[in-house]
Design a protein around this motif. Structure first.
Motif, PDB file in Angstrom:
ATOM      1  N   ALA A 104      -4.970  27.495  62.149  1.00 38.38           N
ATOM      2  CA  ALA A 104      -4.362  26.445  62.972  1.00 38.38           C
ATOM      3  C   ALA A 104      -5.279  25.230  63.059  1.00 38.38           C
ATOM      4  O   ALA A 104      -4.830  24.081  62.958  1.00 38.38           O
ATOM      5  CB  ALA A 104      -4.069  26.987  64.367  1.00 38.38           C
ATOM      6  N   SER A 107      -5.242  23.244  59.748  1.00 38.48           N
ATOM      7  CA  SER A 107      -4.057  22.391  59.613  1.00 38.48           C
ATOM      8  C   SER A 107      -4.206  21.116  60.443  1.00 38.48           C
ATOM      9  O   SER A 107      -3.893  20.003  59.971  1.00 38.48           O
ATOM     10  CB  SER A 107      -2.813  23.163  60.044  1.00 38.48           C
ATOM     11  OG  SER A 107      -1.673  22.330  60.002  1.00 38.48           O
ATOM     12  N   LEU A 108      -4.702  21.290  61.655  1.00 37.93           N
ATOM     13  CA  LEU A 108      -4.903  20.124  62.527  1.00 37.93           C
ATOM     14  C   LEU A 108      -6.015  19.226  61.995  1.00 37.93           C
ATOM     15  O   LEU A 108      -5.959  18.005  62.154  1.00 37.93           O
ATOM     16  CB  LEU A 108      -5.233  20.587  63.946  1.00 37.93           C
ATOM     17  CG  LEU A 108      -4.076  21.239  64.717  1.00 37.93           C
ATOM     18  CD1 LEU A 108      -4.584  21.869  66.007  1.00 37.93           C
ATOM     19  CD2 LEU A 108      -2.982  20.216  65.021  1.00 37.93           C
ATOM     20  N   LEU A 111      -4.691  16.801  59.417  1.00 43.33           N
ATOM     21  CA  LEU A 111      -4.041  15.655  60.071  1.00 43.33           C
ATOM     22  C   LEU A 111      -5.071  14.715  60.675  1.00 43.33           C
ATOM     23  O   LEU A 111      -5.004  13.490  60.459  1.00 43.33           O
ATOM     24  CB  LEU A 111      -3.100  16.149  61.167  1.00 43.33           C
ATOM     25  CG  LEU A 111      -2.511  15.058  62.083  1.00 43.33           C
ATOM     26  CD1 LEU A 111      -1.611  14.122  61.296  1.00 43.33           C
ATOM     27  CD2 LEU A 111      -1.765  15.688  63.255  1.00 43.33           C
ATOM     28  N   ASP A 136       2.081  12.505  66.317  1.00 46.78           N
ATOM     29  CA  ASP A 136       2.045  13.557  65.288  1.00 46.78           C
ATOM     30  C   ASP A 136       1.672  14.903  65.895  1.00 46.78           C
ATOM     31  O   ASP A 136       2.264  15.941  65.552  1.00 46.78           O
ATOM     32  CB  ASP A 136       1.053  13.188  64.188  1.00 46.78           C
ATOM     33  CG  ASP A 136       1.548  12.060  63.297  1.00 46.78           C
ATOM     34  OD1 ASP A 136       2.755  11.727  63.374  1.00 46.78           O
ATOM     35  OD2 ASP A 136       0.738  11.485  62.540  1.00 46.78           O
ATOM     36  N   LEU A 137       0.693  14.896  66.791  1.00 48.82           N
ATOM     37  CA  LEU A 137       0.251  16.150  67.405  1.00 48.82           C
ATOM     38  C   LEU A 137       1.340  16.763  68.276  1.00 48.82           C
ATOM     39  O   LEU A 137       1.394  17.992  68.441  1.00 48.82           O
ATOM     40  CB  LEU A 137      -1.011  15.906  68.241  1.00 48.82           C
ATOM     41  CG  LEU A 137      -2.273  15.543  67.457  1.00 48.82           C
ATOM     42  CD1 LEU A 137      -3.393  15.135  68.414  1.00 48.82           C
ATOM     43  CD2 LEU A 137      -2.717  16.710  66.579  1.00 48.82           C
ATOM     44  N   ALA A 141       5.848  19.866  63.878  1.00 45.88           N
ATOM     45  CA  ALA A 141       4.948  20.426  62.859  1.00 45.88           C
ATOM     46  C   ALA A 141       3.592  20.852  63.425  1.00 45.88           C
ATOM     47  O   ALA A 141       2.948  21.749  62.879  1.00 45.88           O
ATOM     48  CB  ALA A 141       4.751  19.392  61.743  1.00 45.88           C
ATOM     49  N   TYR A 142       3.153  20.249  64.524  1.00 48.23           N
ATOM     50  CA  TYR A 142       1.810  20.532  65.026  1.00 48.23           C
ATOM     51  C   TYR A 142       1.751  20.999  66.481  1.00 48.23           C
ATOM     52  O   TYR A 142       0.721  21.536  66.907  1.00 48.23           O
ATOM     53  CB  TYR A 142       0.936  19.272  64.880  1.00 48.23           C
ATOM     54  CG  TYR A 142       0.735  18.841  63.460  1.00 48.23           C
ATOM     55  CD1 TYR A 142      -0.200  19.466  62.645  1.00 48.23           C
ATOM     56  CD2 TYR A 142       1.496  17.805  62.912  1.00 48.23           C
ATOM     57  CE1 TYR A 142      -0.382  19.074  61.313  1.00 48.23           C
ATOM     58  CE2 TYR A 142       1.322  17.406  61.605  1.00 48.23           C
ATOM     59  CZ  TYR A 142       0.389  18.047  60.813  1.00 48.23           C
ATOM     60  OH  TYR A 142       0.214  17.660  59.501  1.00 48.23           O
ATOM     61  N   SER A 143       2.817  20.813  67.248  1.00 44.96           N
ATOM     62  CA  SER A 143       2.762  21.136  68.680  1.00 44.96           C
ATOM     63  C   SER A 143       2.485  22.616  68.936  1.00 44.96           C
ATOM     64  O   SER A 143       1.769  22.967  69.882  1.00 44.96           O
ATOM     65  CB  SER A 143       4.054  20.713  69.366  1.00 44.96           C
ATOM     66  OG  SER A 143       5.175  21.374  68.784  1.00 44.96           O
ATOM     67  N   LYS A 145       0.746  24.628  67.067  1.00 49.71           N
ATOM     68  CA  LYS A 145      -0.672  24.880  66.774  1.00 49.71           C
ATOM     69  C   LYS A 145      -1.549  24.397  67.934  1.00 49.71           C
ATOM     70  O   LYS A 145      -2.528  25.052  68.302  1.00 49.71           O
ATOM     71  CB  LYS A 145      -1.068  24.186  65.473  1.00 49.71           C
ATOM     72  CG  LYS A 145      -0.323  24.689  64.243  1.00 49.71           C
ATOM     73  CD  LYS A 145      -0.772  23.938  62.992  1.00 49.71           C
ATOM     74  CE  LYS A 145      -0.093  24.490  61.744  1.00 49.71           C
ATOM     75  NZ  LYS A 145       1.372  24.252  61.743  1.00 49.71           N
ATOM     76  N   ILE A 146      -1.187  23.256  68.488  1.00 45.13           N
ATOM     77  CA  ILE A 146      -1.922  22.724  69.645  1.00 45.13           C
ATOM     78  C   ILE A 146      -1.822  23.705  70.814  1.00 45.13           C
ATOM     79  O   ILE A 146      -2.818  23.999  71.486  1.00 45.13           O
ATOM     80  CB  ILE A 146      -1.367  21.341  70.049  1.00 45.13           C
ATOM     81  CG1 ILE A 146      -1.743  20.281  69.009  1.00 45.13           C
ATOM     82  CG2 ILE A 146      -1.890  20.932  71.430  1.00 45.13           C
ATOM     83  CD1 ILE A 146      -3.222  19.974  68.917  1.00 45.13           C
TER      84      ILE A 146
END
Length: 217
Positions: A104, A107-108, A111, A136-137, A141-143, A145-146
């Motif tokens: 995770a 991937s972040l 970005l 984007d975060l 696609a990324y929320s 993972k955050i």
């Protein structure tokens, strides 16, 4: 209402309050019938007070601009720190034993690296870049993972510090750069002395002559 000030009253006011009160006094005094304003010393005082007040407001504008600049610099440092904190958190997760956590963060990181040296951009460019990064975060696609890495607080901090900066920077004073340097403390003291002298002159002449000009003033 009697608007004549005692000398110490002026010294107790803030810079803005003192300037505004002086303007109000001048406006009040200017309502006196021009036909009565024939006393040379009186008119001389009024002219000098007008000149000094104009200088005072130039000094005040410079003080406010300096204070504004300092606030903007501090707000920029705060959002730079938010960017740095996000970066450090990613590094911490990248060194974890949990493979899912590492993936995770990887991937972040991909970005985040597209926004390399974000803190070194000019003010406007950094504002736009942080807005784009936050969007984007928070995207689909990324929320997740955050959330998985419990990094929502870092994203929120990025957004909040950037908004604070944009509000300050967007509301900044607009005007030509001031080339002169003003000593507010000295100008204020001189204005107070001048006004006190004027008040004492008006009082003395009102008692001595009972002239309508001075009794009205």
């Amino acid at each position: 209402m009697n608007y004549i000030l005692e000398p110490l009253t002026i010294s107790a006011l803030t810079n803005m309050e003192a300037g505004q009160l002086m303007i109000r006094h001048q406006n009040d005094l200017n309502t006196i019938d021009p036909a009565l304003r024939t006393d040379v010393p009186y008119n001389n005082y009024m002219e000098r007070i007008g000149i000094k007040t104009e200088l005072y407001f130039k000094a005040l504008a410079q003080v406010l601009k300096n204070e504004e600049t300092e606030k903007i610099l501090l707000a920029d440092k705060a959002r730079d720190k938010a960017v740095s904190s996000f970066n450090l958190a990613l590094k911490l997760h990248a060194s974890a034993d949990d493979a899912a956590e590492v993936e995770a963060s990887r991937s972040l990181r991909i970005l985040f690296d597209t926004f390399k040296n974000i803190a070194k951009l000019n003010y406007e460019a950094e504002s736009l870049a942080i807005d784009k990064l936050v969007n984007d975060l928070n995207s689909e696609a990324y929320s997740e993972k955050i959330a998985y890495l419990h990094m929502n607080k870092y994203v929120t901090r990025l957004s909040e510090t950037n908004d604070i900066f944009k509000n300050l920077f967007g509301g900044r004073m607009v005007g030509t750069a001031m080339t002169e340097s003003y000593d507010m403390k000295t100008i204020r003291k001189e204005m107070q002395v001048l006004y006190t002298d004027f008040v004492e002159y008006v009082f003395a002449m009102a008692k001595a002559t009972e002239s309508q000009l001075f009794t009205t003033a």
